[in-house]
Every structure is written in structure tokens, then in C-alpha cells.
Write a protein that holds these residues in place. Structure first.
Motif, PDB file in Angstrom:
ATOM      1  N   GLY A 123      16.075  -0.774   5.724  1.00  0.00           N
ATOM      2  CA  GLY A 123      16.455  -0.605   7.096  1.00  0.00           C
ATOM      3  C   GLY A 123      16.898  -1.815   7.656  1.00  0.00           C
ATOM      4  O   GLY A 123      17.849  -2.206   8.295  1.00  0.00           O
ATOM      5  N   ALA A 124      15.846  -2.929   7.567  1.00  0.00           N
ATOM      6  CA  ALA A 124      15.956  -4.214   8.143  1.00  0.00           C
ATOM      7  C   ALA A 124      17.152  -4.929   7.777  1.00  0.00           C
ATOM      8  O   ALA A 124      17.971  -5.660   8.597  1.00  0.00           O
ATOM      9  CB  ALA A 124      14.423  -5.013   8.158  1.00  0.00           C
ATOM     10  N   LEU A 125      17.369  -4.802   6.493  1.00  0.00           N
ATOM     11  CA  LEU A 125      18.324  -5.749   5.817  1.00  0.00           C
ATOM     12  C   LEU A 125      19.868  -5.152   6.478  1.00  0.00           C
ATOM     13  O   LEU A 125      20.656  -6.003   6.907  1.00  0.00           O
ATOM     14  CB  LEU A 125      18.353  -5.363   4.420  1.00  0.00           C
ATOM     15  CG  LEU A 125      19.838  -5.910   3.773  1.00  0.00           C
ATOM     16  CD1 LEU A 125      19.977  -7.196   3.754  1.00  0.00           C
ATOM     17  CD2 LEU A 125      19.928  -5.271   2.367  1.00  0.00           C
ATOM     18  N   VAL A 126      19.904  -3.817   6.598  1.00  0.00           N
ATOM     19  CA  VAL A 126      21.173  -3.428   6.825  1.00  0.00           C
ATOM     20  C   VAL A 126      21.329  -3.675   8.422  1.00  0.00           C
ATOM     21  O   VAL A 126      22.451  -4.065   8.854  1.00  0.00           O
ATOM     22  CB  VAL A 126      21.177  -1.853   6.792  1.00  0.00           C
ATOM     23  CG1 VAL A 126      22.654  -1.191   7.434  1.00  0.00           C
ATOM     24  CG2 VAL A 126      21.332  -1.633   5.277  1.00  0.00           C
ATOM     25  N   SER A 186      -1.969  -5.451   1.833  1.00  0.00           N
ATOM     26  CA  SER A 186      -0.345  -5.271   1.781  1.00  0.00           C
ATOM     27  C   SER A 186       0.157  -5.856   3.277  1.00  0.00           C
ATOM     28  O   SER A 186       0.081  -5.484   4.288  1.00  0.00           O
ATOM     29  CB  SER A 186      -0.355  -3.727   2.005  1.00  0.00           C
ATOM     30  OG  SER A 186       1.181  -3.153   2.355  1.00  0.00           O
ATOM     31  N   LYS A 187       1.220  -6.772   2.835  1.00  0.00           N
ATOM     32  CA  LYS A 187       1.710  -7.485   3.999  1.00  0.00           C
ATOM     33  C   LYS A 187       2.308  -6.675   4.863  1.00  0.00           C
ATOM     34  O   LYS A 187       3.221  -5.831   4.581  1.00  0.00           O
ATOM     35  CB  LYS A 187       2.345  -8.964   3.472  1.00  0.00           C
ATOM     36  CG  LYS A 187       1.875  -9.951   2.963  1.00  0.00           C
ATOM     37  CD  LYS A 187       2.289 -11.038   2.474  1.00  0.00           C
ATOM     38  CE  LYS A 187       1.587 -12.390   2.171  1.00  0.00           C
ATOM     39  NZ  LYS A 187       2.454 -13.501   1.924  1.00  0.00           N
ATOM     40  N   ALA A 188       2.581  -7.341   6.173  1.00  0.00           N
ATOM     41  CA  ALA A 188       3.563  -6.941   7.235  1.00  0.00           C
ATOM     42  C   ALA A 188       4.830  -6.909   6.536  1.00  0.00           C
ATOM     43  O   ALA A 188       5.426  -7.697   6.202  1.00  0.00           O
ATOM     44  CB  ALA A 188       3.449  -7.736   8.507  1.00  0.00           C
ATOM     45  N   VAL A 189       5.623  -5.772   7.197  1.00  0.00           N
ATOM     46  CA  VAL A 189       7.124  -5.659   6.431  1.00  0.00           C
ATOM     47  C   VAL A 189       8.137  -5.401   7.543  1.00  0.00           C
ATOM     48  O   VAL A 189       9.237  -5.397   6.916  1.00  0.00           O
ATOM     49  CB  VAL A 189       6.850  -4.724   5.400  1.00  0.00           C
ATOM     50  CG1 VAL A 189       6.681  -3.101   5.857  1.00  0.00           C
ATOM     51  CG2 VAL A 189       8.304  -4.593   4.444  1.00  0.00           C
ATOM     52  N   GLY A 190       7.805  -4.965   8.721  1.00  0.00           N
ATOM     53  CA  GLY A 190       8.721  -4.563   9.568  1.00  0.00           C
ATOM     54  C   GLY A 190       9.922  -5.050   9.934  1.00  0.00           C
ATOM     55  O   GLY A 190      11.015  -4.604  10.048  1.00  0.00           O
ATOM     56  N   GLU A 191       9.677  -6.524  10.208  1.00  0.00           N
ATOM     57  CA  GLU A 191      10.472  -7.583  10.791  1.00  0.00           C
ATOM     58  C   GLU A 191      11.254  -8.245   9.830  1.00  0.00           C
ATOM     59  O   GLU A 191      12.329  -8.628   9.548  1.00  0.00           O
ATOM     60  CB  GLU A 191      10.092  -8.390  11.971  1.00  0.00           C
ATOM     61  CG  GLU A 191      10.072  -7.547  13.045  1.00  0.00           C
ATOM     62  CD  GLU A 191       9.263  -8.448  14.197  1.00  0.00           C
ATOM     63  OE1 GLU A 191       7.824  -8.584  13.900  1.00  0.00           O
ATOM     64  OE2 GLU A 191       9.783  -8.745  15.241  1.00  0.00           O
ATOM     65  N   GLY A 236      11.741   1.284   2.214  1.00  0.00           N
ATOM     66  CA  GLY A 236      12.590   1.765   3.222  1.00  0.00           C
ATOM     67  C   GLY A 236      12.718   0.753   4.498  1.00  0.00           C
ATOM     68  O   GLY A 236      13.804   0.615   5.132  1.00  0.00           O
ATOM     69  N   GLN A 237      11.503   0.111   4.786  1.00  0.00           N
ATOM     70  CA  GLN A 237      11.362  -0.915   5.808  1.00  0.00           C
ATOM     71  C   GLN A 237      12.464  -2.101   5.409  1.00  0.00           C
ATOM     72  O   GLN A 237      13.274  -2.741   6.385  1.00  0.00           O
ATOM     73  CB  GLN A 237      10.073  -1.326   6.093  1.00  0.00           C
ATOM     74  CG  GLN A 237       9.389  -0.431   6.973  1.00  0.00           C
ATOM     75  CD  GLN A 237       9.888  -0.387   8.444  1.00  0.00           C
ATOM     76  OE1 GLN A 237       9.828  -1.320   9.227  1.00  0.00           O
ATOM     77  NE2 GLN A 237      10.345   0.790   8.838  1.00  0.00           N
ATOM     78  N   MET A 272       0.994  -1.400  -0.047  1.00  0.00           N
ATOM     79  CA  MET A 272       0.018  -0.022  -0.062  1.00  0.00           C
ATOM     80  C   MET A 272       0.764   1.200   0.107  1.00  0.00           C
ATOM     81  O   MET A 272       0.342   2.389  -0.191  1.00  0.00           O
ATOM     82  CB  MET A 272      -0.825  -0.047   1.230  1.00  0.00           C
ATOM     83  CG  MET A 272      -0.225   0.115   2.577  1.00  0.00           C
ATOM     84  SD  MET A 272      -1.443  -0.058   3.931  1.00  0.00           S
ATOM     85  CE  MET A 272      -2.469   1.529   3.772  1.00  0.00           C
ATOM     86  N   ASN A 273       2.099   1.163   0.212  1.00  0.00           N
ATOM     87  CA  ASN A 273       2.889   2.245   0.404  1.00  0.00           C
ATOM     88  C   ASN A 273       4.527   2.008  -0.014  1.00  0.00           C
ATOM     89  O   ASN A 273       5.200   1.342   0.760  1.00  0.00           O
ATOM     90  CB  ASN A 273       2.891   3.032   1.507  1.00  0.00           C
ATOM     91  CG  ASN A 273       3.581   4.375   1.503  1.00  0.00           C
ATOM     92  OD1 ASN A 273       4.809   4.370   0.738  1.00  0.00           O
ATOM     93  ND2 ASN A 273       2.855   5.428   1.834  1.00  0.00           N
TER      94      ASN A 273
END
Ligand code: MTE
Ligand code: HPA
Ligand code: MOS
Length: 750
Positions: A642-645, A701-706, A638-639, A631-632
Motif C-alpha cells: 500500500g505504501a509503495l503504491v 517486529s519493526k514499525a512498517v506503516g510509513e 500489505g503495508q 509479527m504478522n
């Protein structure tokens, strides 16, 4: 849509805890903490500190009116140490003074005598000494012991991973203001406003409704403020209750690093059995979680390690056991991935071990064992809408894996002192709180008379963009411009009984609760419009703030409609609730369907190692990620980045170091190195996997944070492959992080 916070952030206008104007009379709280990791408190002399001009008072456990207890899952953690200390950095007292510098000066004047007791920092030693936080748990599928005989190949080994400092840019803190009738208004930098409220109420001995917790946003949390924002919030509230003045507690960086828990270090054993065709037919692992001195969230984190023990692979016979080991470190806590990465790293190590012995590429094993629909996880959930194979083959095709491998090979043939390494890392991460009762949320929507809209949810903005996503959800239902919508602070009096912002599920849970506000509101508005326009409700549509009747523009716009609805005495407020359907889990048999869905993806990592210095640079990370229908894309990419790094940092350079006395040596930014712009990969390419998305994800839009943090695990194996290319005598080791120091030793090992 742009992140609604971008402008405020770059202009320095966004409000964090330290930007809240303080009220006259505010006292500053500084925590006096244990200098020893384990011991009996023989004596504490506060007199010199107490007598320093400007010191208001010093609060200890003796001042706690109710329970001196902050344990969230188990009641095993005092707010202030009583007779014993169990880790360096354990809070003993709160000094309240007119200024922070006076309070810090006073801290140095406190004299403490501790009779030292034996210190344990190693989880294996803790297990040997039967120092467990709670009993071990085992997930089992099939029968491993009956399968070893059928295995063509069996490999056993150990795989250790270290902890990780959260290093949120904004340190922990809270600001409490006493209100009338014993009420307290508490601003807190927390992922869990309700946890702060509930615990403060317990410690202060007042009902929850007397404490209002408000969160504007966090300068990062990464799990470190899911549970461990609570003590500082409680201390500020307690200080305000006792001193009857506002109290601010905001930790300095070194205090924060010393006093707070981190990602759990794990020490693990694995045994993997493969068939002749390279199918993993049996897998056993024993995980030793270094929990620190109290439970904190360790039970839930240990559980997620077990849930993710086979990563993206179907293994018909699994037996995995985890021990939560009690050590004299600060209680370790949630950190992006929540125990999942620690479990996934071990099976990747086992596969790398097997591939090395068989002299094949690990990809051959990885690829043969990816989840398919209908496969079963060790905990009984049946795999559906699997994207393990699709993301794997997409990454191979889109980024021409064979050509990349050839380039690496050629480079290594042509270069003596630089070697490249390549690895593939598939991920599979379950979305939902593993604790089923936590999977619900509420949201509150007011439409004001002028047509502007205010939204409150239980979601906490901490840089992950959840507030922007909430605005999108409402704007898409009402079909009005996003600038008509304001996202309110997260506040326990507007939205009560919230789950923490965690488990990557915040946008799903709160977004769906918000949909349950907006849909009935829209229905009422359409009814109002249809009455006015003398048409059927189903003919009414709103587009870009204009009301349409059978696709014909009317003279009604959003503002007029709202005003009309108000005059017709239509309710313009809704309070929506959402609870994830279908999920369940039975701990007595360790089986169930704990996750709403899984997020998949695959990353290729390519690294160049300087074989004289042991340093390395990541040339490229190429990812195919399963966003569902994002959805964005700006926020979601960006998530992923950031998570990868952050994952690469955990696996390669962030080295948490405690000495045998339990003292943190990597206690500042000079001794604890996180990835900076120079150590970030030279290139990160992210391709979205084309899928339908998932019904239980917000707007599919699936969860993406972790999940993308775990792409970083591939970094370890890429470096290892480069080291192998340089030194044929190198013996595989699984001891993350793979720091330049360890790389250098590996390069010249005989
Ligand atoms: N992104 C930023 N910028 N800052 C953070 O603190 N926390 C991560 C992730 N992304 C974090 C972040 C963690 S640990 C989680 S669980 C999720 O965001 C939580 O938010 P979500 O549920 O809205 O994804
Ligand atoms: N993830 C994050 N936080 C949690 C969880 C989880 O699965 N369970 C309880 N707290
Ligand atoms: Mo994230 S570790 O679930 O806060």
C-alpha cells in the motif's frame, strides 16, 4: 493470524462514522467556507440562509464561548474565520439544519463580500517576502564550506516535489451527542482522539473530562486525520453545546478536498560534493516547505525533512536548512512519511544529477555511501544495527540485479518506441515521534469473570492492522485463543492523554504498554495457580488455555483459573504505561538521539515508457525490506504494498493543482488521479531481510506503516532513465510528479 477486521470489511459490517445510528433530533452541520484565498471580510449576509425552513441556526466565531483557536503547535488557526480569510476553503460558519440537504441549500444562500488581498501560493515567493510560519532551522555536521575545495566534483540544482491529497476513503467527520451536566460524547474519525478532546475543551470552555472522544476505526487516515480531524470534531461538539441536540458533521468529498490540507509541496536547492572515489563528502540543501496559511503540524514535518535529508547515506559534512513558508493554501499537514520523503527525494535527485554528469549509473554513488554502524547522522545519533548495506546487497543478489540491468539494456537496444528504465531506491526511516515527549502510551486490560478479555489502548485502527497486532500481543502472553480477546474502541475515558496514531510507532508504543498490563496480570494468575496446585510459581505455565505444572497438564484451564482468581479477590484489571527509553533531542544544538531505531530496505523499480504517448507501466518492483521479525507477515506485506503504491502515486501521477488565486483545480476524483489497479505495478515482490529485529520494536517486529512509501521515490528515477534512453537531448529535471504529460515533453525535448 488474519486481520480481525477482514470479515467485517468484506461483509460491509464494520462500523465507520456514517454507520453510527443517529438519534432523533440530530442536526446536520455543513461548513460555509471562504471562496477567496486571501482577503478582508467586509460583510456576510446570512439572512436568506437563516430563513430557509429547516435551518436551526448558523454558528460563527461570535458564538464560540471560549477561544476561537484550534492551532495544535502554534495558536495561529481560528476555528472560524473572523475578519480575514487566508485560504480558499477556510471555515467561516457552521450551518445546522434538520437535514444535510437543507444545510447545503442554505449554504448557497449566504452572501459574502470580501476585499481581496494579494495571494501567495509559491513557497519561494513567501520566503522572499519574509512570510515564514516560524524561524528556519539548520542541521549541521562537519564543515561543508571547508570541504568544497576537497571535492573532485560539485553539482548544484533544484528539486521540487508536489503535495498529495490523502484521499482516505472515509471523509472527515464527527458526531457529537450532548449528555447530562454539559458533558459531550463525541464520535470522531480521528487519528488523535486526545487532540480532538483537548481542542474541543478549549473552544467550548469546559474541562477535558467533560468530553469523551470515541473512535471505532477510520476508513483511512494516512496522516490527514492526525491534526485535521480536529476542526470537524470541535464544530460538532460546539454545535451540540449550543443547540443542545446531537450534531453530525461529515464532509462531502469535494468539501473535504477543498477545505483540508495535504502533503506539503517542497521547493529545494541542493549542492553535492563528491570525492574522486565517489564518496559524498559534502551536502548542502535548502528546503522551502509550502506550509499553507497556518502552522498545523508543519514544524514537526519540517524537522523530519531535516532528519531524513541524507536518506541512507553517510555524509561527513552536511548543512541543511529548512524554511516553513506561509502561503494562502489550506494548512498542509501530516502525510505518510511526514516530511521525510520530501527530504529524501532531494538527495536522490542530487545523486541522479551527479551520475548523469559523470555518465555513470547512480547505483555506483548510492552503493558507495550507505550507512555503516558507527557512522553519525547529521543530528548526532550514531548509526547502530544498520541494514543499509545488507538490504542493498540482498536486493542485488536475490533479484539478480545485473541480469535485470542487462535485460533493460537489450530491450532498449531492440525497441524504438518503448524504453525501459531501472532504478534503485534505498530507504532509512527513523522510528519515534521526533518530539520526544510524545513517545509514551497506555493500555487497559480487563479479564472478565468468564475468562474473556477486553483490551483498550490509545491506538486507532485505520486499516494498518494495529488492532490485530494488539490482540496478538495479549494472546501471546496469556497463551489463550485470540477469539477470547476483544479489542475495544479507542476512547479517551478508558485510555487518556494519548499521542496520535502516527509516526508508524503505534504498535510499538501501545503494544509495549499492553505488555506492561499482561505481564503483571499473568504473574498474579500464576501465583493463584501455584497456590491452588501447591507448587512454585515458576513451575506454572499456560499453553493453549490449559495450566501446566512442570510441563504436566493439570485440571485447571484458563476459565477455571480466572474464576478462582476472582474469588480469591485478585485484581483482574491492569493499566500499563510505556515510554520509549534512551531517546532525547536538544533543539538548541540540534543534536541528540531522537529515534528508537531505523527501518531500512532497498527497492528495484523497472518501468516501461511508451515513447509515442508518454504513458508508462511499472513492470516490477522488487523489494528487500527490513521488517525485523515480522509479527504478522500478511499485515506487514500489505503495508509495504500500500505504501509503495501510494509513494508511486505521489511521484508519478497525483497532480495537485492550485491556480494563482489559490483555488484548488484538482478538486474531485475526475481531476485528481490516484493509482488504480491498472496503474499499480504489474508485479510487486517483497523479500524480508533476515535480521534479529530490534529490542525497542514490539515483539522485535519493526514499525512498517510509513517507511515503504519512500520506495516509490525510485519510480521517478526509473521513468527518467527510460526517457534518457529514448532522448539523448533530454535534460534532467527534478519536478515531481513525473506525469505522462511531462514524460511526453521530456521525450521530445531538443
Ligand atoms: N495503512 C492504512 N491501511 N491506512 C492508513 O490510514 N496510515 C499510515 C500507515 N498505514 C495508514 C496506513 C500512516 S501515515 C501511519 S503513521 C501509520 O500507518 C500509523 O499506524 P501505525 O503506527 O500503527 O503503523
Ligand atoms: N511523526 C508523525 N506525527 C508526528 C511526529 C512524527 O514524527 N511528531 C509529531 N507528530
Ligand atoms: Mo502518519 S503521517 O505519522 O499519520
Amino acid at each position: 493470524m488474519k486481520n480481525i477486521d477482514s470479515k467485517g470489511h468484506v461483509r460491509g459490517e464494520s462500523i465507520y462514522l456514517d454507520d453510527i445510528p443517529v438519534i432523533t433530533g440530530t442536526l446536520y452541520g455543513v461548513v460555509f467556507d471562504s471562496p477567496k484565498a486571501h482577503g478582508k471580510i467586509k460583510n456576510i449576509d446570512y439572512s436568506k440562509a437563516q430563513n430557509l425552513p429547516g435551518v436551526e441556526r448558523i454558528i460563527t466565531y461570535k458564538d464560540v464561548p471560549s477561544e476561537n483557536q484550534i492551532g495544535g503547535i502554534f495558536p495561529d488557526e481560528p476555528l472560524f474565520a473572523e475578519d480575514e480569510v487566508h485560504f480558499c476553503g477556510q471555515p467561516i460558519a457552521l450551518i445546522l439544519a434538520e437535514s444535510e440537504s437543507i444545510a447545503r441549500k442554505a449554504r448557497k444562500l449566504i452572501e459574502i463580500e470580501i476585499e481581496e488581498l494579494p495571494v501567495i501560493v509559491d513557497p519561494r515567493e513567501a520566503r522572499e517576502k519574509d512570510q515564514l510560519i516560524f524561524p528556519p532551522r539548520t542541521f549541521n555536521l562537519g564543515d561543508t564550506s571547508a570541504t568544497w575545495n576537497d571535492c573532485e566534483y560539485i553539482f548544484e540544482g533544484v528539486a521540487d516535489s508536489n503535495g498529495q491529497e490523502h484521499l482516505y476513503i472515509e471523509t472527515q467527520g464527527a458526531y457529537a451527542v450532548p449528555m447530562e451536566n454539559g458533558h459531550i460524547r463525541l464520535s470522531s474519525s480521528t487519528q488523535g482522539p486526545t487532540a480532538v478532546q483537548k481542542t474541543a475543551a478549549k473552544v467550548l470552555g469546559i474541562p477535558m473530562h467533560k468530553i469523551e472522544v470515541d473512535v471505532v476505526r477510520l476508513g483511512g487516515g494516512f496522516g490527514g486525520k492526525e491534526d485535521q480531524a480536529t476542526p470537524w470534531g470541535v464544530m460538532a461538539a460546539l454545535g451540540a453545546q449550543i443547540a443542545k441536540n446531537p450534531v453530525k458533521v461529515a464532509l462531502h468529498r469535494m468539501d473535504d478536498m477543498r477545505m483540508t490540507g495535504k502533503r506539503h509541496p517542497y521547493k529545494s536547492d541542493y549542492k553535492i560534493g563528491l570525492s574522486k572515489e565517489l564518496k559524498i563528502i559534502a551536502y548542502e540543501a535548502t528546503f522551502h516547505q509550502n506550509a499553507g496559511a497556518a502552522a498545523d503540524l508543519s514544524p514537526a514535518i519540517m524537522e523530519r525533512t531535516l532528519f531524513h535529508a541524507t536518506n541512507s547515506y553517510f555524509v561527513p559534512n552536511v548543512n541543511v536548512t529548512a524554511y516553513s513558508c506561509k502561503t494562502n493554501l489550506p494548512p498542509n499537514t501530516a502525510f505518510r512519511g511526514f516530511g521525510g520523503p520530501q527530504g529524501m527525494y532531494v538527495i536522490e535527485a542530487a545523486i541522479a544529477h551527479a551520475a548523469n554528469e559523470l555518465n555513470i549509473s547512480p547505483h555506483k554513488i548510492q552503493e558507495k555511501n550507505l550507512f555503516k554502524n558507527g557512522d553519525e547522522f547529521s543530528f548526532g545519533q550514531v548509526v547502530d544495527q544498520a541494514q543499509a548495506e545488507s538490504s542493498w546487497s540482498a536486493v542485488k543478489d536475490k533479484f539478480a540485479l545485473e541480469a535485470l540491468e542487462k535485460e533493460v539494456k537489450t530491450f532498449n537496444q531492440e525497441n524504438k518506441h518503448f524504453k525501459k528504465g531501472l532504478s534503485l531506491m534505498p530507504i532509512c526511516f527513523g522510528i519515534s515521534f521526533t518530539n520526544t515527549p510524545m513517545n509514551h502510551a497506555r493500555a487497559l486490560v480487563h479479564i472478565y469473570q468468564d475468562g474473556s478479555v477486553g483490551i483498550s489502548t490509545g491506538a486507532v485502527e485505520m486499516g494498518q492492522g494495529v488492532n490485530t497486532k494488539m490482540v496478538q500481543v495479549a494472546a501471546d502472553i496469556f497463551k489463550i485463543n485470540t477469539d477470547k480477546i476483544k479489542l475495544e474502541t479507542t476512547n479517551t475515558t478508558r485510555v487518556a492523554n494519548t499521542s496520535p496514531t502516527a509516526a508508524s510507532a503505534t504498535a510499538d508504543l501501545n503494544g509495549k504498554a499492553l505488555e506492561n498490563d499482561c505481564n503483571p496480570l499473568l504473574k498474579r494468575l500464576k501465583e493463584t495457580a501455584s497456590k491452588h496446585l501447591d507448587t512454585v510459581t515458576s513451575a506454572i505455565n499456560i499453553r493453549e488455555g490449559i495450566v501446566y505444572d512442570n510441563d504436566e497438564k493439570t485440571d485447571l484451564n484458563w476459565e477455571k483459573l480466572i474464576e478462582m482468581a476472582f474469588l480469591e479477590r485478585v485484581c483482574l484489571t491492569e493499566n500499563g504505561h510505556y515510554a520509549t527509553p534512551l531517546i532525547h533531542f536538544d533543539k538548541t544544538i540540534e543534536k541528540g538521539h531522537p529515534f528508537a531505531y531505523h527501518v531500512y530496505g532497498t527497492a528495484i523499480s523497472i518501468v516501461t515508457v511508451d515513447c509515442i504517448r508518454g504513458t508508462y507501466e511499472f513492470d516490477a518492483i522488487k523489494i528487500v525490506h527490513d521488517f525485523g521479525k515480522s509479527m504478522n507477515t500478511a499485515i506487514d506485506n500489505g503495508q509495504v504494498e500500500g505504501a509503495l503504491v501510494q509513494g508511486i502515486g505521489w511521484m508519478t501521477m497525483e497532480e495537485l493543482l492550485y491556480n494563482d488565486d489559490g483555488k484548488l483545480l484538482s478538486n474531485a476524483l475526475s481531476t485528481y488521479k490516484i493509482p488504480d489497479i491498472y496503474s499499480a505495478p504489474k508485479s510487486i515482490e517483497i523479500e524480508a531481510l533476515t535480521t534479529e529485529g530490534h529490542e525497542l520494536a514490539i515483539k522485535k517486529s519493526k514499525a512498517v506503516g510509513e517507511p515503504p512509501l519512500m520506495y516509490g521515490i525510485g519510480a521517478y528515477f526509473a521513468i527518467q532513465n527510460a526517457v534518457k534512453a529514448f532522448n539523448p537531448n533530454y535534460k534532467l529535471k527534478f519536478d515531481a510528479p513525473f506525469t505522462p504529460e511531462k514524460v511526453l515533453m521530456g521525450l521530445y525535448e531538443r
